[in-house]
Design an enzyme around this catalytic site. Structure first.
Site, PDB file in Angstrom:
ATOM      1  N   GLY A 156       0.789  -1.221   0.000  1.00  0.00           N
ATOM      2  CA  GLY A 156       0.000   0.000   0.000  1.00  0.00           C
ATOM      3  C   GLY A 156       0.817   1.265   0.000  1.00  0.00           C
ATOM      4  NE  ARG A 157       3.447   1.927   5.191  1.00  0.00           N
ATOM      5  CZ  ARG A 157       3.612   2.328   6.433  1.00  0.00           C
ATOM      6  NH1 ARG A 157       3.649   3.615   6.707  1.00  0.00           N
ATOM      7  NH2 ARG A 157       3.746   1.459   7.408  1.00  0.00           N
ATOM      8  N   GLY A 198      -0.296   6.275   1.557  1.00  0.00           N
ATOM      9  CA  GLY A 198       0.880   5.814   0.821  1.00  0.00           C
ATOM     10  C   GLY A 198       2.198   6.274   1.394  1.00  0.00           C
ATOM     11  CG  ASP A 201      -0.030  -9.013   6.256  1.00  0.00           C
ATOM     12  OD1 ASP A 201      -0.684  -9.585   7.135  1.00  0.00           O
ATOM     13  OD2 ASP A 201       0.328  -7.820   6.335  1.00  0.00           O
ATOM     14  CG  ASN A 202       3.514  -8.061   8.560  1.00  0.00           C
ATOM     15  OD1 ASN A 202       3.460  -7.436   7.512  1.00  0.00           O
ATOM     16  ND2 ASN A 202       2.824  -7.696   9.628  1.00  0.00           N
ATOM     17  CG  ASP A 251       6.544  -6.122   5.911  1.00  0.00           C
ATOM     18  OD1 ASP A 251       7.348  -5.594   5.121  1.00  0.00           O
ATOM     19  OD2 ASP A 251       5.543  -6.732   5.521  1.00  0.00           O
TER      20      ASP A 251
END
Length: 524
Positions: free
Chosen positions: A111-112, A145, A279-280, A289
Site C-alpha cells: 500500500g506504500r 501511501g 502478510d508479514n 516489515d
C-alpha cells in the site's frame, strides 16, 4: 557516471512483469485487484525538499556495488526518495492478502511500497530494491501511501541491527526525509498529529510472503498459484527441483524448517516482531516489515511491544506458536495443489515444527555450555525463572554472565558494574543456581574461564536496539538532529564489542526513568 552505469544494470521489475501476470488496469487508484501478482504503480515524489539523512555503507558497497560517494549525488537522492526512476523501469506494487491478528483480512498488498529494481551484484547475488513510504498504490486502502520519520528511523536502524546480530533480515540502504506533512494518530485515540514523510530504500532477496499465496487460493486463482509457486521455487529455492512432482511439499518443508530457526533466533536475542501476521512472514524466512517491534528489556514472556495488540496475541512468548499458525495457513494455501498423499506428507512436516523450533543449543551457547548434560534444560529454565521474578534485563544478564569471572560468581558478591546480575543475586535461589551453573561449567572439558568468557561475549550482544534508544534517536531526528541515528548505526554494526561512545550514551545501562512507560503502535 559510474553510478548511472551501475544503476542501468538494475534488472528492472519488468522481469516480473514478463513472467508473472500484472494487473491490466494501469490507473493508480484503490481497487479490488484480481488474477495477477503485481500492479504497475509509480512512486509519488515529495512536494518539498528531501534530505538524505542516513545510508548503510555496507549495503551500498557490499550488496549494490556502489561507492559511498554516490550517495552524495542528486541522482541517488532522487532515486531513493521516489523522485525519479531508472530509465525504462516499470515499478511494481505486489498484491497479497493475509491473516491479521488471526483473522482473514482479504486483499492487503503493497500500500506504500514500490519495487523499483532487481540488482545482480558482483557475487552473483540477486537483490530486490523496494521503496517504503513512496506513495499510493492500488493497495493503499484508506492510507495515504506515506511512511513517517518516526517509523522509518526505527526500520532503518533495526533491519541493520538484526543483520549484525546474525539474524536473517531485509536490509536498509538509505533513509530520506522530507518536509511534506503527514497526519498520524499514533495511538488511535483521536489525537491526530502532524509528522514528516520519509522513505526507506529496503533490499531483500525476495519480498514474497505467505500472504502472496493465500490471496490466490482464497479467490480460486489456482493456475496463477501454481505459476507463482513454480516461479518462487525456480528463483529462490535451488534445493528444490521445479520438475519434481513433490516440489510443493519439498518447498513447504524448507519454509517450515527455516521459519522455526528464524523465530528461535529472535528469541535468543529477546526480539519481538510485534505484528506476526501472515502478510508479514517471508517465504524466505527473513525478518521483514518492521513496525511496532521491540527488544525485551526486563525478562517477561508476556512482553508485548505493540500497544495495538490488545489481546496480546503477539507477545514474545507466543511467537513460536504464531509461527505454527502461520505455517498452517501456508499449508492451507498449498492444499489445492496437493494430492492426498502430498497433503499427508505436508501435514506430518508441520507436526514436526515444535521439534524444529529448537532454542536449547542457542541458550546453551549463551551460557557457555559445551557438550550435553541432562540438566541443561533445567539450568536454563531456572535462570529464566529468576530473571522473570527479579525483572532482570534480558540482554545484559547474559552479557554480564559473559564478562564476570567464575571466582566472582562463586563469591556471590556481584560488583555493581554487573547491575543486571546484581538484581538476580537478590533472589534467595540465586546461590543455588550459581552452584548448579558452576558445577556444569566444570564438565566443559579442556575449557578455561577466559575461553568461556570469550566464547560467550561472541554470542551475547552488549547492545541491542531497545525502544528507548530508538525513541531517543527519533526525538532528536524530529528536530533535524540525526547524530544519534548515526551513533546507533556505528554501535549496532558491532553489537558484541564494547564501544566508548555507547557506554557514555548509557546503551548498556538500565533503562532511563523517562522511558519506562514508552509505547509503540502500528501507526506509521
Amino acid at each position: 557516471m559510474l553510478y548511472m552505469q551501475q544503476m542501468r544494470t538494475l534488472r528492472r521489475p519488468f522481469f516480473f512483469y514478463q513472467l508473472l501476470p500484472t494487473d491490466p488496469v494501469r490507473e493508480n487508484y484503490v481497487r479490488k485487484v484480481k488474477n495477477c501478482v503485481f500492479s504497475i504503480a509509480f512512486p509519488t515524489p515529495f512536494q518539498s525538499r528531501v534530505r538524505l539523512v542516513a545510508v548503510s555503507k555496507e549495503v551500498l558497497e557490499d550488496i549494490l556495488d556502489l561507492d559511498l560517494s554516490v550517495s552524495e549525488t542528486d541522482d541517488f537522492i532522487q532515486l531513493v526518495s521516489g523522485g525519479k526512476i531508472v530509465f525504462g523501469s516499470i515499478p511494481l506494487a505486489h498484491r497479497y492478502g493475509g491473516h491479521q491478528f488471526g483473522i482473514w483480512a482479504d486483499q492487503l498488498g503493497d500500500g506504500r511500497a514500490h519495487l523499483i529494481g532487481i540488482y545482480m551484484n558482483r557475487q552473483g547475488e540477486k537483490w530486490e530494491l523496494q521503496l517504503k513510504g513512496s506513495g499510493k498504490t492500488p493497495y493503499s486502502r484508506n492510507g495515504d501511501g506515506r511512511a513517517i520519520l518516526r517509523s522509518s528511523v526505527r526500520e532503518f536502524l533495526c533491519s541493520e541491527a538484526l543483520h549484525y546480530l546474525g539474524i536473517p533480515t531485509s536490509r536498509a540502504a538509505s533513509l530520506v526525509v522530507s518536509d511534506d506533512v503527514v497526519w498520524r494518530d499514533q495511538f488511535y485515540n483521536g489525537n491526530l498529529a502532524k509528522e514528516r514523510g520519509a522513505v526507506v530504500l529496503r533490499v531483500a532477496k525476495s519480498w514474497f510472503r505467505i500472504g502472496s499465496l493465500e490471496i490466490l487460493t482464497h479467490y480460486g486463482e489456482l493456475d496463477l498459484l501454481r505459476m507463482l509457486l513454480d516461479f518462487i521455487i525456480q528463483e529462490y529455492f535451488p534445493l528444490v527441483d521445479v520438475k519434481e512432482p513433490n516440489r510443493y511439499v519439498d518447498f513447504f518443508s524448507i519454509v517450515v524448517f527455516e521459519t522455526a530457526q528464524l523465530i528461535a533466533l529472535w528469541m535468543s536475542v529477546g526480539f519481538a516482531h510485534g505484528v506476526c501476521n501472515t502478510d508479514n512472514f517471508s517465504l524466505l524466512s527473513i525478518t521483514i516489515d518492521y513496525g511496532p517491534f521491540g527488544f525485551m528489556e526486563a525478562y517477561n514472556p508476556d512482553f508485548v511491544p505493540n500497544t495495538s495488540d490488545d489481546e496480546r496475541r503477539y507477545k514474545i512468548g507466543n511467537q513460536a506458536n504464531i509461527g505454527m499458525f502461520n505455517l498452517n495457513k501456508l499449508l492451507q494455501a498449498l492444499n489445492p495443489l496437493l494430492n492426498p498423499r502430498q497433503k499427508q506428507l505436508a501435514t506430518q512436516i508441520l507436526k514436526e515444527y515444535p521439534v524444529l523450533y529448537y532454542t536449547r543449543e542457542l541458550f546453551k551457547a549463551k551460557l557457555g555450555l559445551l557438550g550435553k548434560s541432562e540438566g541443561d534444560d533445567d539450568l536454563i529454565a531456572f535462570l529464566l525463572h529468576l530473571m522473570e521474578k527479579t525483572e532482570a534485563d534480558f540482554t545484559m544478564t547474559f552479557r554480564q554472565l559473559s564478562e564476570i569471572t567464575q571466582s566472582q560468581l562463586q563469591e556471590l558478591v556481584i560488583p555493581q558494574e554487573f547491575w543486571a546480575l546484581k538484581m538476580i543475586s537478590e533472589h534467595k535461589l540465586f546461590p543455588a543456581w550459581v552452584s548448579q551453573y558452576l558445577s556444569r561449567l566444570k564438565s566443559n572439558i579442556s575449557d578455561s574461564d577466559s575461553e568461556r568468557r570469550k566464547r560467550m561475549t561472541a554470542v551475547n550482544p552488549r547492545y541491542v536496539l531497545k525502544n528507548w534508544m530508538a525513541e531517543s534517536a527519533v526525538q532528536k531526528a524530529e528536530r533535524n538532529d540525526f547524530s544519534e541515528v548515526h551513533l546507533l548505526q556505528q554501535v549496532l554494526r558491532h553489537p558484541f564489542q564494547k564501544h566508548s561512545a555507547a557506554e557514555r550514551a548509557g546503551y548498556s545501562s538500565p533503562t532511563p526513568s523517562w522511558a519506562r512507560d514508552l509505547r509503540v503502535s502500528c501507526s506509521s
